[in-house]
Every structure is written in structure tokens, then in C-alpha cells.
Design a protein around this motif. Structure first.
Motif, short mmCIF file in Angstrom:
data_model
loop_
_atom_site.label_atom_id
_atom_site.label_comp_id
_atom_site.label_asym_id
_atom_site.label_seq_id
_atom_site.Cartn_x
_atom_site.Cartn_y
_atom_site.Cartn_z
N TRP A 290 -0.56 66.08 22.52
CA TRP A 290 -1.86 66.73 22.41
C TRP A 290 -1.71 68.24 22.62
O TRP A 290 -1.24 68.70 23.66
N GLU A 291 -2.09 68.95 21.60
CA GLU A 291 -1.90 70.42 21.56
C GLU A 291 -3.14 71.11 22.11
O GLU A 291 -4.28 70.73 21.85
N HIS A 292 -2.88 72.16 22.92
CA HIS A 292 -3.96 72.95 23.50
C HIS A 292 -3.68 74.42 23.23
O HIS A 292 -2.53 74.89 23.37
N GLU A 293 -4.75 75.16 22.85
CA GLU A 293 -4.61 76.61 22.74
C GLU A 293 -4.38 77.19 24.12
O GLU A 293 -3.56 78.06 24.33
N GLU A 294 -5.14 76.70 25.07
CA GLU A 294 -4.99 77.08 26.47
C GLU A 294 -5.15 75.80 27.28
O GLU A 294 -6.18 75.14 27.19
N LEU A 295 -4.13 75.46 28.07
CA LEU A 295 -4.13 74.21 28.83
C LEU A 295 -4.42 74.53 30.29
O LEU A 295 -3.72 75.33 30.92
N THR A 296 -5.49 73.92 30.80
CA THR A 296 -5.81 74.08 32.23
C THR A 296 -5.94 72.70 32.86
O THR A 296 -6.40 71.74 32.23
N VAL A 297 -5.53 72.65 34.11
CA VAL A 297 -5.62 71.42 34.90
C VAL A 297 -6.33 71.77 36.20
O VAL A 297 -5.87 72.68 36.93
N ASP A 298 -7.40 71.08 36.44
CA ASP A 298 -8.23 71.38 37.61
C ASP A 298 -8.64 72.84 37.63
O ASP A 298 -8.85 73.45 38.71
N GLY A 299 -8.74 73.43 36.39
CA GLY A 299 -9.16 74.82 36.29
C GLY A 299 -8.02 75.80 36.39
O GLY A 299 -8.25 77.02 36.31
N TYR A 300 -6.78 75.36 36.56
CA TYR A 300 -5.65 76.26 36.70
C TYR A 300 -4.77 76.13 35.46
O TYR A 300 -4.48 75.03 34.99
N GLU A 301 -4.40 77.31 34.91
CA GLU A 301 -3.65 77.31 33.66
C GLU A 301 -2.21 76.84 33.91
O GLU A 301 -1.55 77.27 34.84
N VAL A 302 -1.77 75.95 32.99
CA VAL A 302 -0.39 75.45 32.99
C VAL A 302 0.10 75.42 31.56
O VAL A 302 -0.70 75.48 30.61
N SER A 303 1.41 75.28 31.35
CA SER A 303 1.93 75.23 29.98
C SER A 303 2.14 73.80 29.50
O SER A 303 2.27 73.56 28.31
N TRP A 304 2.16 72.83 30.39
CA TRP A 304 2.33 71.43 29.97
C TRP A 304 1.84 70.50 31.07
O TRP A 304 1.72 70.87 32.22
N TRP A 305 1.57 69.26 30.71
CA TRP A 305 1.12 68.26 31.68
C TRP A 305 1.28 66.87 31.06
O TRP A 305 1.25 66.72 29.83
N VAL A 306 1.44 65.92 31.88
CA VAL A 306 1.44 64.52 31.43
C VAL A 306 0.34 63.81 32.20
O VAL A 306 0.33 63.81 33.44
N SER A 307 -0.62 63.23 31.46
CA SER A 307 -1.76 62.60 32.10
C SER A 307 -1.35 61.28 32.77
O SER A 307 -0.23 60.78 32.58
N ASP A 308 -2.30 60.75 33.53
CA ASP A 308 -2.00 59.50 34.24
C ASP A 308 -1.64 58.37 33.31
O ASP A 308 -0.91 57.45 33.68
N ASP A 309 -2.18 58.43 32.06
CA ASP A 309 -1.86 57.37 31.11
C ASP A 309 -0.63 57.67 30.28
O ASP A 309 -0.35 57.00 29.29
N GLY A 310 0.15 58.72 30.66
CA GLY A 310 1.42 59.00 30.02
C GLY A 310 1.35 59.88 28.78
O GLY A 310 2.37 60.04 28.10
#
Length: 993
Positions: free
Chosen positions: A923-943
Motif C-alpha cells: 500500500w503506497e502512501h504519499e505521506e505515511l503517518t502512524v498515530d500522527g507521526y510521520e514514518v517511511s514504512w510500516w506493517v499493520s497488525d494484519d501483515g
């Protein structure tokens, strides 16, 4: 033809009787038929032999009879020739008169009991095989004929008789009408009986009866000396039966009063013969078959289970096959029992074994049961059992047998047990005779009252070798008298000592006052060991309670030097090591000044023990003791050559055994390493560690690592089973003691210092160990408390490492810190959480409060700058660090929720070629944030992998696929797809699974 015997008159009288009373004809016919088909159906040979015996008796000559069976043209014929008194008119009359006997001669009991044919009807046995018997004698001949009798009956012209004959299908009595016969006995015989056999069945019966004739025939007919049997030319002779049998006769005449009482219910002719006789016969050859029926005196159908042939003048019932019940039979049973007992006594006097003659089996019939009961009533009063002591014959009522005894034991006990007979063989017979049995316990009571030399007791014990193998017998022998070397006799062998050749009883006298009980050397036997005596090898002697008591009280003994000499002399004789006898260390020995000192306070001169132990507490043993007994004997009694070990089995750690009770710190060790109720299957401790001089630990540690027993006690963990059954391996006692007590010159403990080969990251946090420790075995260094890896850290060591990691003045690089975290997270020790923790911040490390630190178990959390400092570890190590440092996991502080859904996109084929198991979509994001904090990548709980950059995508794909180590390869494939073939080829050699 001259009618010498008046046969015509006999015939006329019989015919007249039949004519006047046809019923008389029927009675005679029935009576003859009953005899021929009933009582005499298979007694042909016996009855004819009996007549021959009677004839010989009347003539006073040796009886001889010859049976000859031949096949002639007109059929088979049996010829029976005998010597003796010839046929007389009275004899012919008897033959023709049913139930009337010609044997009425008066005489004494001996004469009458010899004439056994008492009924005058035995000749009817011939009718089983012939219809035309002929008797030729020197005085004339007579014949009988069924055909001629039938003609004579028909000649009376009596309708009633004719009707009787018709009803009987033409059968008429054969022996009621005698006819005169011409001829004389051939070959000088006095009488010959000619029996033309009726048919082949009759011939077969004759052959069988002749084949069955045996010694019983001669024994039943004592006046018959020889029986010759010729069957178709094959001759067999019966003679000399007395040579093959042990025979005992008993005979007598009834008194007038007895006649009235015993013969009242018997026929007239029997009442006229008041004589009785009994004969028992035992075969001389045990292989001889004994007839299993009573003879009275010829065979009956009464079964007999006794191992002897019985011939007695029992009264018979009308069938002549069974003994008639009544007072006379009862009297004969008693006489037979008395005669049997006399025979048994005779055989016993001749030296024969007679227990096989005692009735023990179940009875075979009523008469047999009566005989057995009467015999068992008589035999207990009959001298028949041979005494073991002197061979005299004893009555069973006076005899005694020892339960379970054998020949050897009987021989020893005979002078002690009055009336002793052998009791092992024939036990059932002895019980039937009522022989009193003594069990071994009763014998022991008798033995306690006797005085015998030790050599006699040795004979007894050797004789008991067979009994002591039996558990019940051993219990009975628990009070067996045993003579001791000091002259006493004690009851019971358990706990006694059997002196060996190398340990004479005299050498043990020093221990007598302490209760040492040594079997007299002349009485010492192996069987006493099975009864609980202990063979006195050196170890068994030293383990004896009396010796231990003597040793433990040797300091106060009247003559301690005697005890010391006895113990050391015994120990010096030992061929094997004497480990485990720790109490020998209390043996009092004299030092150079003559003072008494426990053996365990001495060292062997020039030994390792002298080199390492405190000289103020341990002194060299006097040289004269070394010269006399040798270093090995002195070491066995506790004199130290090296550091000593003590081993105990099945140790309850909360109730230590005596041998471990005084080991320094052992109680504290046990309480620390195990819970109450725990057991150690085997526990080995090193003694006297607390007596090593402070400046001699380098040599002491080298000693601990070089001697196998010491090294094993130090480095091997102790296997402990908890009260609930859980099994654990815990630190050995010597290692525990060293870690708490060994100090170096600087005053600090040796334990907790960095091992010379320690991991660099760990070595930088701990004090260095002295250089001399590098010479020690690595396992010995670890056991002593040196730290090589985080796995070597105990609770104190972990606290020290965490304390020093939290020191801001220390420079700890990130790689070293991550290595330490991995090791610390794997530990299970429990410590107080530190007040400050070392964490990763940016590109380095720093010290932070626990409130501003989390444990990151996934690399994506390191992008979060809002969580404070990071402690990094994965899997169980992450959980362990959370417990150790009292820190939360990052996901326990932050939700890790992705803001926005992103745009799904396929994973490039080049990446799929590299890693076929990687997710197919990201899943591609122009800007990826997690809990409101910017990150470059993440893996969700469902993998699902989410990314905003190519580098982030590579990491997201690698983490989601569990291939984190290949993230750089994935990034190269994403950024340089033209290198796809090169990257695939490189990936083929990637060893990461």
C-alpha cells in the motif's frame, strides 16, 4: 464201561427231582447260568489251579499243574493236568451239586487256610468256554455234556420239563448230570481236565486268562509249587514266587464266641470252617506290577490302592466278585492291617525304606478305605522309622522330624533332638503317621540350652546352607545361637561380624568394650551371611557401629593408642579405597608433642593439603605413623593429602546427613538453591575450603581444577528434585562457596570479575581478573564466578552490569549494547529494576529514565521519535528485558495505527522473482503517518506492508515476509531493476531461510 463213581444214580436222582418239580430244574439252570456268566465268568485258570492246589494238599505232595492249549482238527482244546489226590465219588457228587463243597475235612487253621477252594462250585468256571468238560483221574473219569443232558431231560417225557427247556431256548444245566468217562491221565499225572472249547471266542478268552496268570496265582495257592502254561507250543513256567516277593502271612481260628458273633450271617459251609488267613506280598523288584484288586484269596473286583498284594479269606457275596460286608469282613480288615504293619516292620528291620508303604493317596473303594484307615491306626505304634542318631527303629508316635531339614542337618541335630528321624523325604507319609514336626524356631529354642564347641556350631551352620535360601526358614533362624570370639553365645546372626583370614578376631579385641560382636573363627560359616551376619572385610568392619563408636570416643578412651593402632592396622590391610567413612577423621592420633589430635586435623607431609591449608590449623602427621602405616592408610582415616570430598546419596536438602552437617555454609547453600522438601540424588562437597589460607588460593584453585574428583565436585551442577517432582540442576556447593568467600589481594571477591576470555562488551563493564587465572580450566574459572558471557552472570552480576551501563560517564557503543541486551534478555534471574537505563538514541547510546524508554521488538518502532529511548531486542529476549528493566513494549505505549488507507499496488515482478513468498500487494502512501507521526514504512497488525519511499518499501516487504536480512537486496531490486538477473543469482546463494 464201569460206573466207578455212581454217576447213573446221581443222574437218576437229579432227573427224578426235576420231573417231580420242574421249578427245581429252572432253579438249577438259573444258578448254573449265574455262576457261569457272573462270578466265575473269567476265573477259569484260577479255579482249575485252585482245584490242583487242593488235590496236592490232600495228597501231601508238591502241587503242579500244566495248562496246554492246542488247536485240533475238531477245534481248540484246553488240557489241564495236575498231581495230587485223584477224583473221588464225593468229588463227583460235589461237582454235580451246586453250592455243595467236598472240602469239609477237619484240621487245624494252617491246613484249612491252605485249602482255598471253599465253595465247591468253582468248577462252573469251565462253562464260560465249553459245553463238554471231561475229568480223567487215576481212579476213573467223569464227563458232563450239554447235549447229553438235554437228551436225558427229553427222555423223561415230562411236558412241564419240556416247556421249561423250550422257554430256555434248549439250554439245560450242564454240571448237574455227570456221565462216566473212559481214559486215564497221560504222562503220569493224577488228574487231567479236558475242555473242548466252544468256539474261537472261547479260545481267545482262554488265551487272555493264561497270559494274565502271574505270581499272584502261586501266592494265592501256597500248595501249588509249579504252574506250566503251554500255548501252541510256547511254554511259560510260574514257580518260586517267594523268591520274587517279600511275603508275610497271618492266620488263625475263631473262638467259639467269635464264631457265634462273626459267622451268624454266613452260609452253613462257611460256618463249619472257622479259619481265617491273611497274606501280604511286596515285590522285591520295584518295577514289578502289583495287582490292584483284593484277592479273597483269588481275585475279586474290590480295588486296592496299597503298594502290596493282599490275599485274605474275606467272605464273598453271592456273585463271588465282591467282599461281603459284615462283622467277619471287619475282623479280617483288622487282621490285614496288623499283618501289613508287621510286614512294614520286617522290611524296616531289613534296612528297606518303608515310607512308600504308608497309605497317603485317596482310597479306591469302601474296602480299600477301611483297610487304609485301620493300617494308619496301627502303623503309628509300629517300630518302622530309623533314628538318625543310632539307627534304631522308632515308632512314629515316638519320632520327631525337623521341618525343612535335610540329611546333613539331621546328622548334626540328632544328638540334640531326641527321636529325630529324616523328615525331608516322605513328608506326606510322615504326616499320615502322625510324626511330630518341629519347626526351625522350636529347634533353635532347644539349641539355646546346649553347650557345644565352636567347631560343632560350624558343622550346624554348614548343614543349614540349604535352609537359609528360603525366606521363611531365615525368619525361623532369626534366634540361631552363635558363639562369639570373646566366649559369649548370642541369639541371632544379624549384625554379627564374620572375621576374614586377614582380620583375625584377636586384632579386634580393642572394639569389644564398644559392642563389637565377632563370630568365633572356628564357627564362621557362609550361611551366617544369609542370616544377616556381615563378612568382615575392612570396609564392613569399619562401618560397624561398634567401631564407629570407638573412633568417635577415642579422644576420651582409656587407651586411645590401642584403638588407633587397631583402626590403622585394619585400614592398612585394605586392598581397596575406603571412601565415605568420614567419621574416621575423628580418630585420635598423637602429634609430635604427644597430644591427642583428631586425624582430620593432620596433613600428609609434603602433600597438596599441606601446601594450601592454614598451617595454624593443620600440622603434618608424625613421621613414625607414616612409616608404620603408609600415607594411604592415614589418608583413609582422614589425614589430608589433598582437599577432601564427601559424597552422600539421596540427600534431603532441608535435613542434611551427619557426614555433611559440619561443612561450612552447606545449610545456607541448600536453602538458597532449593525449596523445602527437595532431594539431591547424589551430593558431593569439597571439605575444608574454609581452611585454605588466604594467600594460597591460586594453588588451591589449580588443585581444584586438576584432581578429577575435586574438579567434578566443583564444575558439575547438582540435580535436585523438588517436593512436587520438578527436576532442576543447581550450582554446586563448592562453586557457591568460592563465589562468596574467595577474595583477592585487593580485598574484593574473585567472583564477578571478567574472565580472561570474556566478551569484550562485557569485559568493559567488569573488573579484570588476575593474569594467573588464565592458567585455569575455563569451566573451573566459570564455577569460581568469573564472567565470560552474560550467561555466567548471577543476580549480583546482572545488577552490577546494569548499574555500570547506567553510568553516563561510560562510553558504550550501540553494537556492544545490542549484544548485551540479547544476552541479558535471555537470563531468568530476578533483580531490582535499575533507576536509569542505557538506551539507543539517534545514532548512539544514552542514559534515560525508565519513564522515557520502551523496548522495541520490531524495527519500524525505531522511526518513532515520540516514544523516548529504545531498548532493542526480539522474541523472548524482548520479553525478558521488559521484566528485567521494568520497561513496556513500544506497542504497549503507542497504538501503531496507520493514518489513511493508502493505495494498493502490486509488488514488482523482479522482487517476486527474488522472494516468491513475499506479499503480492503493498500500500503506497504519499505521506505515511502512524498515530500522527510521520514514518517511511510500516506493517499493520494484519501483515500489510505500507510505504512512502522505496527504501521504506524494501523494509516493509522484508519485515512482512520475515526476511529482514534481505531488505538491502529487495531495495536494490526496486531501484535497479536492470540488475534483476544478477540479483537473482546472488540470492541463490543466500543461506538465510
Amino acid at each position: 464201561m464201569t460206573d466207578l463213581f455212581g454217576t447213573a444214580g446221581i443222574r437218576q436222582r437229579v432227573l427224578d427231582a426235576w420231573v417231580s418239580s420242574p421249578a427245581r430244574f429252572r432253579e438249577d439252570a438259573n444258578a448254573e447260568e449265574d455262576l457261569a456268566l457272573g462270578g466265575y465268568r473269567d476265573r477259569l485258570v484260577v479255579e482249575l489251579a485252585q482245584n490242583a492246589a487242593d488235590a496236592a494238599a490232600h495228597a501231601g505232595v508238591p502241587g503242579q499243574v500244566r495248562f496246554t492249549l492246542r488247536d485240533a482238527e475238531d477245534g481248540p482244546t484246553l488240557v489241564v493236568a495236575n498231581t495230587g489226590a485223584p477224583l473221588t465219588a464225593e468229588g463227583v457228587q460235589a461237582l454235580a451239586t451246586l453250592r455243595a463243597s467236598a472240602k469239609r475235612d477237619d484240621g487245624d487253621a494252617t491246613d484249612q487256610t491252605a485249602a482255598v477252594g471253599r465253595f465247591g462250585v468253582g468248577f462252573a468256571a469251565v462253562l464260560a468256554v465249553t459245553d463238554e468238560p471231561v475229568i480223567l483221574s487215576r481212579t476213573g473219569g467223569v464227563r458232563f455234556s450239554r447235549e447229553d443232558t438235554a437228551a436225558a431231560v427229553a427222555g423223561t417225557d415230562t411236558p412241564a420239563l419240556a416247556e421249561e427247556v423250550r422257554r430256555r431256548d434248549g439250554h439245560v444245566p450242564v454240571l448237574r448230570l455227570p456221565f462216566e468217562a473212559d481214559g486215564e491221565p497221560p504222562n503220569g499225572d493224577d488228574t487231567v481236565v479236558l475242555l473242548p472249547l466252544r468256539d474261537e471266542a472261547a479260545a481267545d478268552l482262554v488265551r487272555r486268562l493264561l497270559a494274565e496268570a502271574d505270581d499272584a496265582l502261586l501266592l494265592a495257592l501256597p500248595n501249588l509249587e509249579r504252574v506250566e502254561i503251554d500255548v501252541d507250543g510256547e511254554v511259560r513256567v510260574l514257580a518260586g514266587a517267594a523268591e520274587r516277593w517279600h511275603v508275610h502271612r497271618r492266620a488263625g481260628e475263631l473262638t467259639a464266641g467269635e464264631r457265634d458273633r462273626l459267622l451268624a450271617d454266613r452260609p452253613t459251609e462257611e460256618r463249619a470252617r472257622p479259619y481265617w488267613s491273611v497274606l501280604w506280598a511286596l515285590p522285591r523288584d520295584p518295577a514289578t506290577d502289583v495287582p490292584r484288586t483284593v484277592h479273597a484269596p483269588t481275585p475279586t473286583d474290590e480295588p486296592l490302592s496299597l503298594p502290596a498284594l493282599l490275599l485274605a479269606s474275606f467272605p464273598l457275596d453271592p456273585s463271588r466278585r465282591h467282599v461281603a460286608a459284615g462283622a467277619l469282613s471287619d475282623r479280617l480288615v483288622r487282621e490285614a492291617a496288623a499283618a501289613y504293619a508287621e510286614l512294614v516292620q520286617q522290611r524296616a528291620e531289613d534296612g528297606a525304606a518303608v515310607l512308600d508303604l504308608v497309605p497317603t493317596r485317596l482310597a479306591s473303594g469302601v474296602l480299600d478305605a477301611a483297610l487304609r484307615a485301620e493300617i494308619l491306626d496301627v502303623l503309628p505304634g509300629t517300630p518302622m522309622l530309623r533314628a538318625v542318631e543310632n539307627g534304631r527303629l522308632l515308632r512314629p508316635a515316638d519320632a520327631v522330624a525337623v521341618q525343612g531339614s535335610d540329611r546333613a542337618l539331621d546328622a548334626v541335630l540328632a544328638p540334640i533332638v531326641d527321636g529325630l528321624v529324616a523328615g525331608r523325604d516322605g513328608r506326606t507319609a510322615l504326616d499320615a503317621l502322625g510324626v511330630r514336626r518341629l519347626d526351625l524356631g522350636e529347634v533353635m529354642d532347644q539349641l539355646s540350652a546346649t553347650t557345644r564347641p565352636p567347631s560343632w556350631w560350624r558343622e550346624l551352620y554348614d548343614a543349614l546352607a540349604g535352609q537359609v535360601a528360603d525366606r521363611l526358614a531365615r525368619e525361623a533362624l532369626g534366634t540361631l545361637p552363635v558363639p562369639l570370639a570373646d566366649g559369649r553365645v548370642v541369639r541371632g546372626a544379624r549384625g554379627l561380624l564374620l572375621p576374614g583370614d586377614d582380620l583375625p578376631a584377636e586384632a579386634l579385641s580393642a572394639f569389644t568394650p564398644y559392642g563389637l560382636r565377632v563370630v568365633h573363627p572356628e564357627a564362621a560359616a557362609e550361611s551366617l551371611e544369609r542370616l544377616g551376619a556381615v563378612r568382615t572385610n575392612v570396609r564392613a568392619l569399619l562401618e560397624n557401629g561398634a567401631v564407629r563408636t570407638a573412633v568417635e570416643h577415642s579422644m576420651e578412651a582409656d587407651d586411645p593408642d590401642e584403638i588407633a593402632a587397631a583402626v590403622l592396622g585394619v585400614v592398612a590391610a585394605a586392598d581397596a579405597r575406603l571412601d565415605g567413612l568420614w567419621w574416621l577423621g575423628e580418630l585420635a592420633l598423637r602429634d609430635r608433642d604427644g597430644e591427642l589430635v583428631p586425624a582430620n586435623a593432620f596433613v600428609v607431609p609434603g602433600s597438596e593439603a599441606e601446601a594450601v591449608l592454614d598451617p595454624d590449623e593443620f600440622e603434618p602427621v608424625p613421621a613414625e605413623l607414616v612409616d608404620r602405616y603408609g600415607p594411604a592408610a592415614l589418608e583413609a582415616v582422614g589425614v589430608l593429602r589433598t582437599l577432601g570430598t564427601t559424597t552422600a546419596a539421596d540427600v534431603a536438602l532441608d535435613a542434611l546427613p551427619d557426614e555433611l552437617a559440619h561443612v561450612d555454609g552447606l545449610v545456607e547453600w541448600a536453602a538458597e538453591v532449593a525449596s523445602p522438601g527437595a532431594m539431591a540424588g547424589e551430593l558431593t562437597v569439597v571439605r575444608d575450603l574454609d581452611w585454605v589460607a588466604d594467600d594460597r588460593w591460586p594453588r588451591a584453585l589449580e588443585l581444584l581444577g586438576s584432581e578429577p574428583a575435586l574438579r567434578a565436585a566443583l564444575v558439575e551442577p547438582v540435580r535436585v528434585v523438588g517436593a512436587g517432582g520438578a527436576v532442576a540442576e543447581v550450582l554446586s556447593y563448592p562453586a557457591w562457596w568460592l563465589r562468596r568467600n574467595v577474595r583477592l589481594d585487593d580485598g574484593g571477591l574473585l567472583a564477578g570479575r571478567a574472565d580472561p576470555d570474556a566478551d569484550p562488551a562485557l569485559a568493559g563493564l567488569l573488573e579484570a581478573a588476575p593474569d594467573w587465572l588464565a592458567r585455569l580450566d575455563p569451566r573451573v574459572r566459570t564455577a569460581a564466578g568469573l564472567v565470560g558471557t552474560t550467561a555466567d552472570l548471577d543476580a549480583d552480576g546482572v545488577e552490577l552490569v546494569l548499574e555500570r551501563l547506567a553510568d553516563p560517564a561510560r562510553d558504550v557503543d550501540a553494537a556492544a549494547l545490542i549484544e548485551l541486551w540479547a544476552g541479558l534478555g535471555a537470563l531468568t534471574v530476578q533483580v531490582e529494576p535499575p533507576a536509569r537505563v542505557r538506551v539507543l538514541t539517534g545514532g548512539g547510546t544514552d542514559v534515560a529514565d525508565p519513564d522515557h524508554a520502551v523496548v522495541a521488538d520490531a524495527p519500524m518502532w525505531l522511526q518513532r521519535t515520540d516514544l523516548g529511548g529504545f531498548v532493542v531486542a526480539t522474541g523472548q529476549a524482548a520479553d525478558g528485558l521488559c521484566d528485567l528493566l521494568d520497561l513496556p513494549l513500544a506497542q504497549d505505549v503507542a497504538a501503531g495505527r496507520i493514518d489513511g488507507d493508502g493505495t494498493p499496488a502490486p509488488v514488482p515482478d523482479v522482487v517476486r522473482r527474488l522472494l516468491p513468498d513475499i506479499p503480492g500487494t503493498w500500500w503506497e502512501h504519499e505521506e505515511l503517518t502512524v498515530d500522527g507521526y510521520e514514518v517511511s514504512w510500516w506493517v499493520s497488525d494484519d501483515g500489510r506492508p505500507h510505504a512512502a519511499t522505496s527504501d521504506g518499501l524494501a523494509k516493509a516487504l522484508a519485515w512482512s515476509a520475515g526476511r529482514w536480512a534481505q531488505r538491502h537486496l529487495i531495495h536494490a531490486a526496486l531501484t535497479e531493476p536492470e540488475r534483476a538477473d544478477e540479483l537473482v543469482l546472488d540470492g541463490a546463494f543466500d543461506q538465510e531461510s
